[in-house]
Design a protein around this motif. Sequence first.
Motif, PDB file in Angstrom:
ATOM      1  N   MET A  17     -29.213 -27.366  47.088  1.00 47.29           N
ATOM      2  CA  MET A  17     -28.299 -27.895  46.088  1.00 47.29           C
ATOM      3  C   MET A  17     -28.459 -27.090  44.802  1.00 47.29           C
ATOM      4  O   MET A  17     -29.213 -27.448  43.917  1.00 47.29           O
ATOM      5  CB  MET A  17     -28.598 -29.356  45.800  1.00 47.29           C
ATOM      6  CG  MET A  17     -28.420 -30.292  46.949  1.00 47.29           C
ATOM      7  SD  MET A  17     -26.733 -30.829  46.955  1.00 47.29           S
ATOM      8  CE  MET A  17     -26.471 -30.982  48.691  1.00 47.29           C
ATOM      9  N   ASN A  18     -27.782 -26.014  44.780  1.00 47.70           N
ATOM     10  CA  ASN A  18     -27.860 -25.126  43.638  1.00 47.70           C
ATOM     11  C   ASN A  18     -27.293 -25.808  42.392  1.00 47.70           C
ATOM     12  O   ASN A  18     -26.229 -26.392  42.435  1.00 47.70           O
ATOM     13  CB  ASN A  18     -27.089 -23.847  43.939  1.00 47.70           C
ATOM     14  CG  ASN A  18     -27.572 -22.680  43.137  1.00 47.70           C
ATOM     15  OD1 ASN A  18     -28.563 -22.771  42.428  1.00 47.70           O
ATOM     16  ND2 ASN A  18     -26.873 -21.576  43.241  1.00 47.70           N
ATOM     17  N   GLY A  19     -28.022 -25.719  41.302  1.00 45.16           N
ATOM     18  CA  GLY A  19     -27.540 -26.263  40.049  1.00 45.16           C
ATOM     19  C   GLY A  19     -27.968 -27.701  39.766  1.00 45.16           C
ATOM     20  O   GLY A  19     -27.651 -28.240  38.724  1.00 45.16           O
ATOM     21  N   ILE A  20     -28.674 -28.321  40.694  1.00 45.34           N
ATOM     22  CA  ILE A  20     -29.138 -29.690  40.458  1.00 45.34           C
ATOM     23  C   ILE A  20     -30.568 -29.633  39.937  1.00 45.34           C
ATOM     24  O   ILE A  20     -31.458 -29.084  40.583  1.00 45.34           O
ATOM     25  CB  ILE A  20     -29.062 -30.535  41.743  1.00 45.34           C
ATOM     26  CG1 ILE A  20     -27.614 -30.695  42.178  1.00 45.34           C
ATOM     27  CG2 ILE A  20     -29.721 -31.897  41.526  1.00 45.34           C
ATOM     28  CD1 ILE A  20     -27.417 -31.475  43.444  1.00 45.34           C
ATOM     29  N   ASP A  21     -30.764 -30.157  38.768  1.00 48.72           N
ATOM     30  CA  ASP A  21     -32.081 -30.174  38.144  1.00 48.72           C
ATOM     31  C   ASP A  21     -32.884 -31.359  38.682  1.00 48.72           C
ATOM     32  O   ASP A  21     -32.474 -32.516  38.515  1.00 48.72           O
ATOM     33  CB  ASP A  21     -31.926 -30.268  36.629  1.00 48.72           C
ATOM     34  CG  ASP A  21     -33.260 -30.265  35.912  1.00 48.72           C
ATOM     35  OD1 ASP A  21     -34.101 -29.406  36.235  1.00 48.72           O
ATOM     36  OD2 ASP A  21     -33.456 -31.130  35.026  1.00 48.72           O
ATOM     37  N   LYS A  22     -34.000 -31.074  39.339  1.00 55.52           N
ATOM     38  CA  LYS A  22     -34.815 -32.138  39.942  1.00 55.52           C
ATOM     39  C   LYS A  22     -35.344 -33.123  38.911  1.00 55.52           C
ATOM     40  O   LYS A  22     -35.382 -34.319  39.174  1.00 55.52           O
ATOM     41  CB  LYS A  22     -36.009 -31.544  40.691  1.00 55.52           C
ATOM     42  CG  LYS A  22     -35.686 -30.900  41.983  1.00 55.52           C
ATOM     43  CD  LYS A  22     -36.924 -30.513  42.763  1.00 55.52           C
ATOM     44  CE  LYS A  22     -38.034 -30.021  41.880  1.00 55.52           C
ATOM     45  NZ  LYS A  22     -39.215 -29.576  42.580  1.00 55.52           N
ATOM     46  N   ILE A  23     -35.742 -32.622  37.772  1.00 56.68           N
ATOM     47  CA  ILE A  23     -36.303 -33.504  36.746  1.00 56.68           C
ATOM     48  C   ILE A  23     -35.245 -34.487  36.255  1.00 56.68           C
ATOM     49  O   ILE A  23     -35.502 -35.690  36.148  1.00 56.68           O
ATOM     50  CB  ILE A  23     -36.899 -32.689  35.583  1.00 56.68           C
ATOM     51  CG1 ILE A  23     -38.106 -31.881  36.090  1.00 56.68           C
ATOM     52  CG2 ILE A  23     -37.295 -33.597  34.423  1.00 56.68           C
ATOM     53  CD1 ILE A  23     -38.641 -30.873  35.107  1.00 56.68           C
ATOM     54  N   THR A  24     -34.063 -33.988  35.989  1.00 57.06           N
ATOM     55  CA  THR A  24     -32.967 -34.852  35.563  1.00 57.06           C
ATOM     56  C   THR A  24     -32.612 -35.848  36.652  1.00 57.06           C
ATOM     57  O   THR A  24     -32.404 -37.038  36.378  1.00 57.06           O
ATOM     58  CB  THR A  24     -31.733 -34.025  35.172  1.00 57.06           C
ATOM     59  OG1 THR A  24     -32.097 -33.111  34.136  1.00 57.06           O
ATOM     60  CG2 THR A  24     -30.598 -34.910  34.708  1.00 57.06           C
ATOM     61  N   LEU A  25     -32.554 -35.381  37.880  1.00 54.23           N
ATOM     62  CA  LEU A  25     -32.255 -36.260  39.011  1.00 54.23           C
ATOM     63  C   LEU A  25     -33.301 -37.360  39.124  1.00 54.23           C
ATOM     64  O   LEU A  25     -32.965 -38.535  39.308  1.00 54.23           O
ATOM     65  CB  LEU A  25     -32.162 -35.454  40.304  1.00 54.23           C
ATOM     66  CG  LEU A  25     -31.831 -36.224  41.576  1.00 54.23           C
ATOM     67  CD1 LEU A  25     -30.524 -36.996  41.439  1.00 54.23           C
ATOM     68  CD2 LEU A  25     -31.773 -35.263  42.758  1.00 54.23           C
ATOM     69  N   ASP A  26     -34.570 -36.999  38.984  1.00 53.67           N
ATOM     70  CA  ASP A  26     -35.639 -37.994  39.046  1.00 53.67           C
ATOM     71  C   ASP A  26     -35.526 -39.020  37.920  1.00 53.67           C
ATOM     72  O   ASP A  26     -35.776 -40.213  38.122  1.00 53.67           O
ATOM     73  CB  ASP A  26     -37.010 -37.323  39.001  1.00 53.67           C
ATOM     74  CG  ASP A  26     -37.345 -36.575  40.277  1.00 53.67           C
ATOM     75  OD1 ASP A  26     -36.679 -36.816  41.310  1.00 53.67           O
ATOM     76  OD2 ASP A  26     -38.276 -35.753  40.252  1.00 53.67           O
TER      77      ASP A  26
ATOM     78  N   ARG B  25     -31.593 -36.665  46.473  1.00 49.58           N
ATOM     79  CA  ARG B  25     -32.953 -36.156  46.196  1.00 49.58           C
ATOM     80  C   ARG B  25     -33.592 -35.630  47.470  1.00 49.58           C
ATOM     81  O   ARG B  25     -34.257 -34.581  47.461  1.00 49.58           O
ATOM     82  CB  ARG B  25     -33.805 -37.275  45.584  1.00 49.58           C
ATOM     83  CG  ARG B  25     -35.192 -36.822  45.158  1.00 49.58           C
ATOM     84  CD  ARG B  25     -35.089 -35.776  44.063  1.00 49.58           C
ATOM     85  NE  ARG B  25     -36.367 -35.494  43.464  1.00 49.58           N
ATOM     86  CZ  ARG B  25     -37.157 -34.480  43.825  1.00 49.58           C
ATOM     87  NH1 ARG B  25     -36.804 -33.672  44.786  1.00 49.58           N
ATOM     88  NH2 ARG B  25     -38.306 -34.270  43.206  1.00 49.58           N
ATOM     89  N   ALA B  26     -33.394 -36.305  48.577  1.00 51.14           N
ATOM     90  CA  ALA B  26     -33.939 -35.854  49.856  1.00 51.14           C
ATOM     91  C   ALA B  26     -33.327 -34.519  50.261  1.00 51.14           C
ATOM     92  O   ALA B  26     -34.020 -33.638  50.777  1.00 51.14           O
ATOM     93  CB  ALA B  26     -33.708 -36.912  50.928  1.00 51.14           C
ATOM     94  N   GLN B  27     -32.040 -34.354  50.024  1.00 57.34           N
ATOM     95  CA  GLN B  27     -31.375 -33.091  50.348  1.00 57.34           C
ATOM     96  C   GLN B  27     -31.922 -31.949  49.498  1.00 57.34           C
ATOM     97  O   GLN B  27     -32.153 -30.847  49.989  1.00 57.34           O
ATOM     98  CB  GLN B  27     -29.867 -33.212  50.151  1.00 57.34           C
ATOM     99  CG  GLN B  27     -29.181 -34.057  51.181  1.00 57.34           C
ATOM    100  CD  GLN B  27     -27.698 -34.238  50.879  1.00 57.34           C
ATOM    101  OE1 GLN B  27     -27.187 -33.729  49.893  1.00 57.34           O
ATOM    102  NE2 GLN B  27     -27.017 -34.966  51.737  1.00 57.34           N
ATOM    103  N   VAL B  28     -32.112 -32.220  48.222  1.00 63.92           N
ATOM    104  CA  VAL B  28     -32.655 -31.201  47.316  1.00 63.92           C
ATOM    105  C   VAL B  28     -34.052 -30.795  47.787  1.00 63.92           C
ATOM    106  O   VAL B  28     -34.369 -29.598  47.866  1.00 63.92           O
ATOM    107  CB  VAL B  28     -32.688 -31.720  45.861  1.00 63.92           C
ATOM    108  CG1 VAL B  28     -33.490 -30.794  44.961  1.00 63.92           C
ATOM    109  CG2 VAL B  28     -31.270 -31.899  45.330  1.00 63.92           C
TER     110      VAL B  28
END
Length: 57
Positions: free
Chosen positions: A1-10, A46-49
């Motif tokens: 998932m290009n462009g998705i920030d993990k920290i923001t997602l969390d 999140r699982a996909q990322v």
Amino acid sequence: MNGIDKITLDEVVAKTFTELKTAIDTHSEKSIEMYSRALRALLELRAQVTAEERAAG
């Protein structure tokens, strides 16, 4: 998932969980349903990322 920030997602997952907990505490059925669906979708994302990171890494 290009462009998705993990920290923001969390952060969004944590905020949604908090809102769900509040909805449960106040017995708001519509809010419970809404936040439950949102949380499920966010956790799937999140699982996909995480899976893509593992595959790339």
